[in-house]
Design an enzyme around this catalytic site. Structure first.
Site, PDB file in Angstrom:
ATOM      1  N   CYS A 144      13.047  -8.918 -10.678  1.00 49.07           N
ATOM      2  CA  CYS A 144      12.518  -9.430 -11.946  1.00 49.07           C
ATOM      3  C   CYS A 144      11.907 -10.820 -11.742  1.00 49.07           C
ATOM      4  CB  CYS A 144      13.641  -9.548 -12.964  1.00 49.07           C
ATOM      5  SG  CYS A 144      14.504  -8.004 -13.230  1.00 49.07           S
TER       6      CYS A 144
ATOM      7  N   ARG B 150       6.156  -9.473  -7.304  1.00 48.31           N
ATOM      8  CA  ARG B 150       7.583  -9.154  -7.151  1.00 48.31           C
ATOM      9  C   ARG B 150       7.884  -7.712  -7.556  1.00 48.31           C
ATOM     10  NH1 ARG B 150      10.877 -13.804  -7.038  1.00 48.31           N
ATOM     11  NH2 ARG B 150      12.561 -12.835  -8.190  1.00 48.31           N
TER      12      ARG B 150
ATOM     13  N   TRP C 184      12.166  -5.564 -13.216  1.00 48.82           N
ATOM     14  CA  TRP C 184      12.246  -4.511 -12.186  1.00 48.82           C
ATOM     15  C   TRP C 184      13.567  -3.798 -12.502  1.00 48.82           C
ATOM     16  CZ3 TRP C 184       9.916  -1.951  -8.281  1.00 48.82           C
ATOM     17  CH2 TRP C 184      10.689  -1.305  -7.337  1.00 48.82           C
TER      18      TRP C 184
ATOM     19  N   ASN D 112      17.543 -12.250 -14.252  1.00 46.63           N
ATOM     20  CA  ASN D 112      17.225 -11.560 -13.002  1.00 46.63           C
ATOM     21  C   ASN D 112      18.544 -11.396 -12.260  1.00 46.63           C
ATOM     22  OD1 ASN D 112      16.112 -10.503 -10.686  1.00 46.63           O
ATOM     23  ND2 ASN D 112      15.496 -12.499  -9.857  1.00 46.63           N
ATOM     24  N   GLY D 113      18.857 -10.157 -11.866  1.00 43.40           N
ATOM     25  CA  GLY D 113      20.108  -9.928 -11.135  1.00 43.40           C
ATOM     26  C   GLY D 113      20.830  -8.723 -11.715  1.00 43.40           C
TER      27      GLY D 113
ATOM     28  N   GLU E 205       5.815   9.101  12.375  1.00 41.36           N
ATOM     29  CA  GLU E 205       5.806   7.906  11.512  1.00 41.36           C
ATOM     30  C   GLU E 205       5.090   6.761  12.218  1.00 41.36           C
ATOM     31  OE1 GLU E 205       6.067   7.199   8.600  1.00 41.36           O
ATOM     32  OE2 GLU E 205       6.425   5.048   8.532  1.00 41.36           O
TER      33      GLU E 205
ATOM     34  N   LYS F 153       1.827   4.861  10.634  1.00 43.52           N
ATOM     35  CA  LYS F 153       1.789   3.396  10.453  1.00 43.52           C
ATOM     36  C   LYS F 153       0.531   2.823  11.088  1.00 43.52           C
ATOM     37  CE  LYS F 153       4.135   2.464   7.733  1.00 43.52           C
ATOM     38  NZ  LYS F 153       4.491   3.737   7.284  1.00 43.52           N
TER      39      LYS F 153
ATOM     40  N   GLU G 216      -2.883   4.083   9.385  1.00 46.25           N
ATOM     41  CA  GLU G 216      -3.158   3.683   7.998  1.00 46.25           C
ATOM     42  C   GLU G 216      -3.462   2.187   7.871  1.00 46.25           C
ATOM     43  OE1 GLU G 216      -0.119   3.976   4.983  1.00 46.25           O
ATOM     44  OE2 GLU G 216       1.470   3.757   6.433  1.00 46.25           O
TER      45      GLU G 216
ATOM     46  N   HIS H  56       0.855  21.804  25.881  1.00 49.99           N
ATOM     47  CA  HIS H  56       0.205  22.849  25.058  1.00 49.99           C
ATOM     48  C   HIS H  56      -1.071  22.343  24.406  1.00 49.99           C
ATOM     49  CE1 HIS H  56       3.760  25.321  25.666  1.00 49.99           C
ATOM     50  NE2 HIS H  56       4.458  24.213  25.496  1.00 49.99           N
TER      51      HIS H  56
ATOM     52  N   LYS I 160      -0.791   2.416  -3.159  1.00 45.39           N
ATOM     53  CA  LYS I 160       0.648   2.335  -2.891  1.00 45.39           C
ATOM     54  C   LYS I 160       1.359   3.577  -3.437  1.00 45.39           C
ATOM     55  CE  LYS I 160       4.493   0.780  -1.453  1.00 45.39           C
ATOM     56  NZ  LYS I 160       4.783   0.922   0.007  1.00 45.39           N
TER      57      LYS I 160
HETATM   58  C1  AGP Z   1       3.348   5.279   3.857  1.00 44.67           C
HETATM   59  O1  AGP Z   1       3.169   4.124   4.657  1.00 44.67           O
HETATM   60  C2  AGP Z   1       2.166   5.568   2.971  1.00 44.67           C
HETATM   61  N1  AGP Z   1       1.872   4.450   2.166  1.00 44.67           N
HETATM   62  C3  AGP Z   1       2.278   6.885   2.238  1.00 44.67           C
HETATM   63  O2  AGP Z   1       2.275   7.903   3.220  1.00 44.67           O
HETATM   64  C4  AGP Z   1       3.521   7.098   1.358  1.00 44.67           C
HETATM   65  O3  AGP Z   1       4.663   7.203   2.157  1.00 44.67           O
HETATM   66  C5  AGP Z   1       3.342   8.416   0.580  1.00 44.67           C
HETATM   67  O4  AGP Z   1       2.209   8.282  -0.248  1.00 44.67           O
HETATM   68  C6  AGP Z   1       4.561   8.779  -0.260  1.00 44.67           C
HETATM   69  O5  AGP Z   1       4.763   7.813  -1.241  1.00 44.67           O
HETATM   70  P1  AGP Z   1       6.145   7.854  -2.077  1.00 44.67           P
HETATM   71  O6  AGP Z   1       7.241   7.586  -1.093  1.00 44.67           O
HETATM   72  O7  AGP Z   1       5.996   6.783  -3.093  1.00 44.67           O
HETATM   73  O8  AGP Z   1       6.267   9.233  -2.677  1.00 44.67           O
END
Ligand code: AGP
Length: 610
Positions: free
Chosen positions: A2, A27, A77, A103-104, A483, A487, A490, A506, A605
C-alpha cells in the site's frame, strides 16, 4: 504494498494528495482513496474508487472536494478483503470524525473486531484496517494523540498509519512499526508518505520514522515520540536520489530489485508455513477429503507460471505419487479436456487475471473439477473463481519479466507436494521432511548467491553478443531450461530455446557451432553425468557452454566454457536455486544490449486478453 500520503499545510490538499499518490503507483495497488477535513464546519469528506487512480479522478469530476489543507490518501494492495471501493482506504469510525490510512497487516484484527462489535461498533468493510479507526474512536476523549497511542498498544502486526480527525483540523498523526513511513518537512507544510517519491517535488528534507515511533504534525511543527509517549529528537535527512531511482529503491530496474527481494519473499513464505518439523497450508485444510480421493491433477498456466507448473509436476509426483499433467491454458481450454469429479485442476497465475487461465478453470469447473489456484494478487479473478487459493504474498511485481513471483510459485508447489504427500501417505514421511527442512534454508542460500552476481554479470556480458541461445536441463530442471530461455528472450529479444537435454541428438544439436551459446543446468543430480556428456557433445562442436553447477564441483570446469555455481541443496529443490543465475544472465545481457528491462517491447505484465 500500500501507499500512504498525508498533508497538512497552506496548499489545497486534495490535488496534492492525488498527485503524490501517483508517484507511489509503482508499489502496485488495486484501489485508492482520499479523505480530508473541511475547515470551519469540521466535516470529513471521503472519496474512494476501485482500480486505478484515474477512476478516483473521474469520480472527483462529478463529486469534487471542497477546499481543505488537511488530508490523507492511500493506494491499497489488498491483503484482507477483496479489492473494491468499500475496502479501499481511508477508513473511518462510527462517528465519521476519525479517518485512517494503513499499510501493513494487523494480525489480531479478528479478535479486536469481535470485541468492538460487541460494544456496538458497526463495520462496513472486510479489512483489518477498519478495526484501527474504531479502536481510536473507543479511546478518543478529545486527545487524538493519546487515543492513537492507546490504540497502538492493542495492535499486533505491522502498520504504518496516518490519522486525522475533524475535531483537529490542525493535526496529522503518524505511526509506524514494520511498515515504512517518512515525514517530509516543508515551509508552512508537512507531509507523511510511505516512500520518498510521493513528496520529492515538495521537499528533500525527510525524517525516516523508526519502528515504534509516532509523530504529531501541524503545518509548521513536527513532534516525534516513542509509542510510550517519550519525546524523540529525530534525525533529519536530505534526499539526494532522483525520483526514478527512489521508486526503484536505488536499483537500476524493478526487475533487479525484485530479484533481490526473492530471499525475503521466500523467507516470509517459509517462516509463515514451516514451524520446526511441521508445515501447514491452512488454505487446503477444507479440501483434505477431496485431496485424499483425487485421481489426477492438471496444472494450467501460461508463460513463467507454466514453467512453475512443470516443476510442480515433478515434485508433486515425487512426493505424493499422484499423476500430474501440465497444460498451457490456451491449449487446455480448447482441447475439450478430459476432466472428472476426481480431477484437481491447479491454476498458477501471478496476476490472477490471465484470460486464458481464467477461461481454463471455468472450463474445468464446468466439467466438475475442484479448482485450487496459486496467485499473487489478492482477490483477483482467478482467485475468486477457485475453490481454494494459495496466495504467494510476493508483493507487487512491477517488472514484466516474472522473477520473485516465479520462485514464490515454486516454493508453494514444494509445500503443496509435501501436503499431498502427507495426505496420501505413499511416500516415506522422512523423504517429505527432508524436502521441507531443505526448503527452510533456501532464503539464506539466496542471500549467499546474490553475493556472486558480479561473476554472473561478467559471464553474461561476455556472451551477450551471441545471436541464439539454447538452454538445456534434465528432469526437474528441464522446466528451468525453459524458464531460462523465456527470461532471456523476453527481455533481450535474443532467440532462445529451452530443451530437455536428452533431446539434443533428436534435432537441436544441429544448431551447435561456434556462434551458439548453450546454458547447461547441471547441478548435482541423478542425471549429472548425462549433462556432462551433453556439454562434451556441444564443446566438441565448438559451441560455448555456460554451466550452472553445484558449489564444489571442480570437474565440470574441464568441460564447460564458463561455470556458475549454486549452493548444495536437496536435488528436488535445485530449480529454486538455479532460477537466480538464469534470471541474472537474462538481466545483464538485456542491459548490455540496451533493452528496456522492465517494460520489454510488445509485452504486458498481465495478459488479460486472449
Ligand atoms: C513471465 O516473465 C512473463 N511476463 C509471462 O510469461 C507471464 O508469466 C505469463 O503471462 C503469465 O502471467 P500470470 O502469472 O500473471 O498468469
Amino acid at each position: 504494498m500500500c501507499g500512504i500520503v498525508g498533508y497538512i499545510g497552506d496548499k489545497k490538499a486534495p490535488p496534492l494528495l492525488i498527485d503524490a499518490l501517483k508517484k507511489l503507483e509503482y508499489r502496485g495497488y488495486d484501489s485508492s482513496g482520499v479523505g480530508i477535513v473541511v475547515p470551519g464546519d469540521g466535516n470529513i469528506v471521503l472519496r474512494k474508487a476501485h482500480g486505478k487512480i484515474q477512476n478516483l479522478q473521474n469520480l472527483l469530476r462529478s463529486k469534487p472536494f471542497p477546499d481543505s489543507s488537511l488530508g490523507i490518501s492511500h493506494t491499497r494492495w489488498a491483503t484482507h478483503g477483496v479489492p473494491n471501493k468499500v475496502n479501499a482506504h481511508p477508513h473511518r469510525d462510527c462517528t465519521g470524525k476519525i479517518l485512517i490510512v494503513h499499510n501493513g497487516i494487523i494480525e489480531n484484527y479478528e479478535s479486536l473486531k469481535a470485541a468492538l462489535q460487541k460494544k456496538g461498533h458497526k463495520f462496513v468493510s472486510d479489512t483489518d484496517t477498519e478495526v484501527i479507526a474504531h479502536l481510536i474512536e473507543s479511546h478518543y476523549k478529545k486527545d487524538l494523540l493519546a487515543a492513537v497511542q492507546k490504540t497502538i498498544k492493542q495492535l499486533k502486526g505491522a502498520f504504518a498509519l496516518g490519522v486525522i480527525c475533524s475535531d483537529h483540523p490542525d493535526t496529522l498523526i503518524a505511526a509506524r512499526i514494520g511498515s515504512p513511513l517518512i515525514i517530509g518537512l516543508g515551509k508552512n507544510e508537512n507531509f507523511i508518505a510511505s516512500d520518498v517519491p510521493a513528496i520529492l517535488e515538495h521537499t528533500r528534507k525527510v525524517i525516516y520514522l523508526k519502528d515504534g515511533q509516532m509523530a504529531k504534525l501541524s503545518k509548521d511543527n513536527v513532534e516525534v515520540f516513542t509509542f510510550a509517549g517519550k519525546s524523540v529528537k529525530p534525525k533529519i535527512d536530505k534526499v539526494t536520489f532522483s525520483l526514478d531511482a527512489v521508486q526503484k529503491q536505488g536499483y537500476a530496474h524493478f526487475m533487479l530489485k525484485e530479484m533481490h527481494e526473492q530471499s525475503d519473499v521466500l523467507k516470509q513464505m517459509v517462516q509463515k508455513r514451516i514451524k520446526g518439523n511441521t508445515f501447514h497450508l491452512e488454505e487446503l485444510s477444507t479440501l483434505d477429503k477431496e485431496l485424499k480421493n483425487i485421481t489426477n491433477i492438471i496444472i494450467v498456466a501460461c508463460g513463467t507460471a507454466y514453467h512453475a507448473g512443470l516443476v510442480g509436476k515433478y515434485v508433486i509426483e515425487a512426493l505424493s505419487g499422484i499423476p500430474v499433467t501440465v497444460d498451457v491454458s490456451s491449449e487446455f481450454r480448447y482441447r475439450n479436456p478430459i476432466v472428472g469429479k476426481k480431477t484437481l485442476v491447479m491454476a498458477v497465475s501471478q496476476s490472477g487475471e490471465t484470460a486464458d487461465t481464467l477461461a481454463a478453470i471455468k472450463e474445468a469447473k464446468a466439467k466438475g473439477a475442484k479448482i485450487v489456484s496459486i496467485c499473487n494478487v489478492i482477490g483477483s479473478s482467478i482467485a475468486r473463481e477457485s475453490d481454494g487459493v494459495l496466495y504467494t504474498h510476493a508483493g507487487p511485481e512491477i517488472g514484466v519479466a516474472s522473477t520473485k513471483a516465479y520462485t514464490a510459485q515454486l516454493c508453494m508447489f514444494y509445500l503443496i507436494a509435501a501436503k499431498l504427500g502427507v495426505v496420501r501417505g505413499v511416500v516415506a514421511k522422512k523423504d517429505i521432511d527432508n524436502v521441507i527442512q531443505a526448503l527452510k534454508h533456501i532464503p539464506a542460500l539466496y542471500k549467499k548467491m546474490l553475493k556472486t552476481k558480479n561473476a554472473i554479470a561478467r559471464v553474461a556480458r561476455s556472451n551477450a553478443h551471441f545471436g541464439c541461445f539454447l538452454f538445456l536441463g534434465r528432469n526437474v530442471n528441464y522446466p528451468s531450461a525453459m524458464e531460462g530461455a523465456l527470461k532471456l528472450k523476453e527481455i533481450s529479444y535474443i532467440p532462445a530455446e529451452g530443451y530437455a537435454a536428452g533431446e539434443m541428438k533428436h534435432g537441436p544439436i544441429a544448431l551447435i557451432d561456434e556462434y551458439r551459446a548453450v546454458v547447461c543446468i547441471a547441478p548435482e543430480s541423478d542425471t549429472y553425468e548425462k549433462m556432462i556428456s551433453n556439454i562434451q557433445e556441444i564443446r566438441s562442436r565448438k559451441g560455448k557452454v555456460i554451466a550452472i553447477a553445484t558449489e564444489g564441483d571442480e570437474a565440470i570446469k574441464k568441460h564447460a566454457t564458463h561455470v556458475l555455481y549454486v549452493p548444495k541443496t536437496h536435488k528436488l529443490l535445485t530449480p529454486l536455486l538455479v532460477a537466480l543465475p538464469l534470471q541474472l544472465i537474462a538481466y545483464y545481457i538485456s542491459v548490455k544490449r540496451g533493452c528496456d528491462v522492465d517494460q520489454p517491447r510488445n509485452l504486458a505484465k498481465s495478459v488479460t486478453v486472449e
